[in-house]
Design a protein around this motif. Structure first.
Motif, short mmCIF file in Angstrom:
data_model
loop_
_atom_site.label_atom_id
_atom_site.label_comp_id
_atom_site.label_asym_id
_atom_site.label_seq_id
_atom_site.Cartn_x
_atom_site.Cartn_y
_atom_site.Cartn_z
N UNK A 71 -44.04 18.34 -38.56
CA UNK A 71 -45.48 17.26 -38.66
C UNK A 71 -45.21 16.23 -39.81
N UNK A 72 -45.58 15.26 -38.73
CA UNK A 72 -46.04 14.13 -39.63
C UNK A 72 -46.75 13.63 -40.73
N UNK A 236 -39.43 8.71 -39.56
CA UNK A 236 -39.49 8.07 -40.69
C UNK A 236 -40.06 6.38 -40.17
N UNK A 237 -38.85 6.15 -38.28
CA UNK A 237 -39.34 4.89 -38.39
C UNK A 237 -41.10 5.26 -37.35
N UNK A 238 -41.02 6.17 -36.91
CA UNK A 238 -42.74 6.83 -36.34
C UNK A 238 -44.19 6.18 -37.80
N UNK A 239 -43.63 6.55 -38.45
CA UNK A 239 -44.59 6.82 -39.63
C UNK A 239 -44.47 5.53 -40.49
N UNK A 240 -43.54 4.39 -40.48
CA UNK A 240 -43.69 3.19 -41.06
C UNK A 240 -44.55 2.75 -39.67
N UNK A 286 -50.24 13.03 -49.42
CA UNK A 286 -50.66 14.04 -48.86
C UNK A 286 -50.72 15.36 -49.68
N UNK A 287 -49.81 15.10 -50.86
CA UNK A 287 -49.40 16.71 -51.48
C UNK A 287 -51.19 17.26 -51.96
N UNK A 315 -39.77 17.37 -43.79
CA UNK A 315 -39.72 16.08 -44.33
C UNK A 315 -40.00 15.16 -44.75
N UNK A 316 -39.34 15.01 -46.89
CA UNK A 316 -40.82 14.44 -47.73
C UNK A 316 -39.95 13.08 -47.48
#
Length: 323
Positions: A71-72, A236-240, A286-287, A315-316
């Motif tokens: 999950x992202x 990381x790229x997709x989250x960006x 979102x923690x 993945x943090x």
């Protein structure tokens, strides 16, 4: 050398349109988005590399040791649930506390949104085991949704009969209230038979934000484990890219606000209440919400054992807008 193609199944949320249309790119990857009418089952579709996934379904799988999806911390669907309880227009019920001992219908027992809504009822001091819960479609004829989950249902929860619907049972007086993430079409008419349980749900939602600091997450973006292993730089790229799409969408909505009569007022008020971003991406951002959701799944018996929030996002990732 061409960039790898990543195919995602997502519903066409407006904040994803810049990514869907190509206005926003994901550096190093060619992202193709397959717009869906309903939430896809990512694991059941070999042609998908990832997509929109129920938060409840994802968390329960991770807690059970199923790591096939990564999950992202990007919740493409999130929202307050105070508005999601409907009663008849002539109902005397006007608070969560009045639902004690009531007959309540809902669209799915383990669903993320309904879990958050039951949390509100529980927080009002109502014993959930004292409610007669009925699970079924909002309207007659709706099919293709897993509504009951894979665990034994509590004795006070039952499935509705073939042909029955939440709207029909509520209108007939056989239900006192229903929980639904989507409003029935007639709700948008002057003579609707239904209304919100709460007279002023926005006020209740603002109070919830003040108390918790988050808007509940419902669906998130996931990637298949083998895709992440093949492209470790992808998450990381997709989250960006998702972050850049969201920011571009917000900038355009603020400029082109004449799509509804009061959109500008809503955008202004949202900025005043929530600050720069009411739906932040990123693990740390979102923690608190993730921890609260894990606790609620166990408290309501949706999860058989307490869930360690650390298993949810391995993945943090931090949300950083793409250049």
């Amino acid at each position: 050398m061409s960039s790898p193609t990543i195919r995602l199944g997502l519903r066409d949320w407006d904040h994803l349109v810049p990514l869907m249309s190509g206005r926003v790119q994901v550096p190093g990857f060619q992202v193709e988005i397959d717009a869906r009418d309903v939430t896809p089952d990512v694991l059941a579709e070999p042609g998908l590399d990832g997509g929109e996934t129920s938060f409840s379904r994802y968390v329960r799988a991770r807690a059970a040791g199923d790591d096939r999806l990564v999950g992202l911390p990007a919740f493409v669907m999130r929202g307050f649930r105070h508005r999601c309880v409907l009663v008849r227009a002539d109902s005397p019920l006007r608070s969560f506390g009045r639902l004690a001992g009531a007959r309540v219908g809902l669209t799915g027992w383990p669903d993320s949104g309904n879990t958050w809504t039951r949390a509100l009822i529980r927080a009002a001091g109502v014993d959930l085991s004292g409610i007669e819960w009925r699970v079924g479609p909002l309207a007659a004829g709706e099919v293709g949704k897993e509504r009951l989950g894979d665990r034994p249902l509590p004795p006070n929860v039952s499935a509705m009969a073939e042909g029955e619907s939440l709207v029909g049972e509520l209108a007939a007086g056989r239900l006192d209230a229903i929980l639904t993430p989507f409003m029935p079409p007639e709700f948008f008419t002057p003579d609707s038979r239904f209304r919100h349980l709460l007279d002023d749900h926005p006020a209740a939602e603002r109070a919830y934000w003040a108390a918790t600091g988050f808007v509940p997450g419902i669906h998130l973006v996931t990637l298949k484990k083998e895709v992440v292993e093949a492209h470790p730089e992808l998450p990381a790229a997709l989250l960006a890219g998702l972050e850049a799409s969201k920011r571009h969408w917000l900038d355009r909505r603020r400029l082109l606000a004449d799509t509804t009569p009061w959109l500008l007022h809503s955008l202004t008020e949202s900025a005043e209440v929530f600050g720069a971003d009411w739906m932040p991406y990123g693990t740390e951002n979102n923690a608190a919400m993730t921890r609260a959701f894990c606790e609620e799944l166990y408290a309501q018996g949706i999860a058989p054992e307490p869930i360690d929030p650390a298993v949810v996002f391995p993945l943090p990732l931090a949300a950083v807008a793409a250049a």
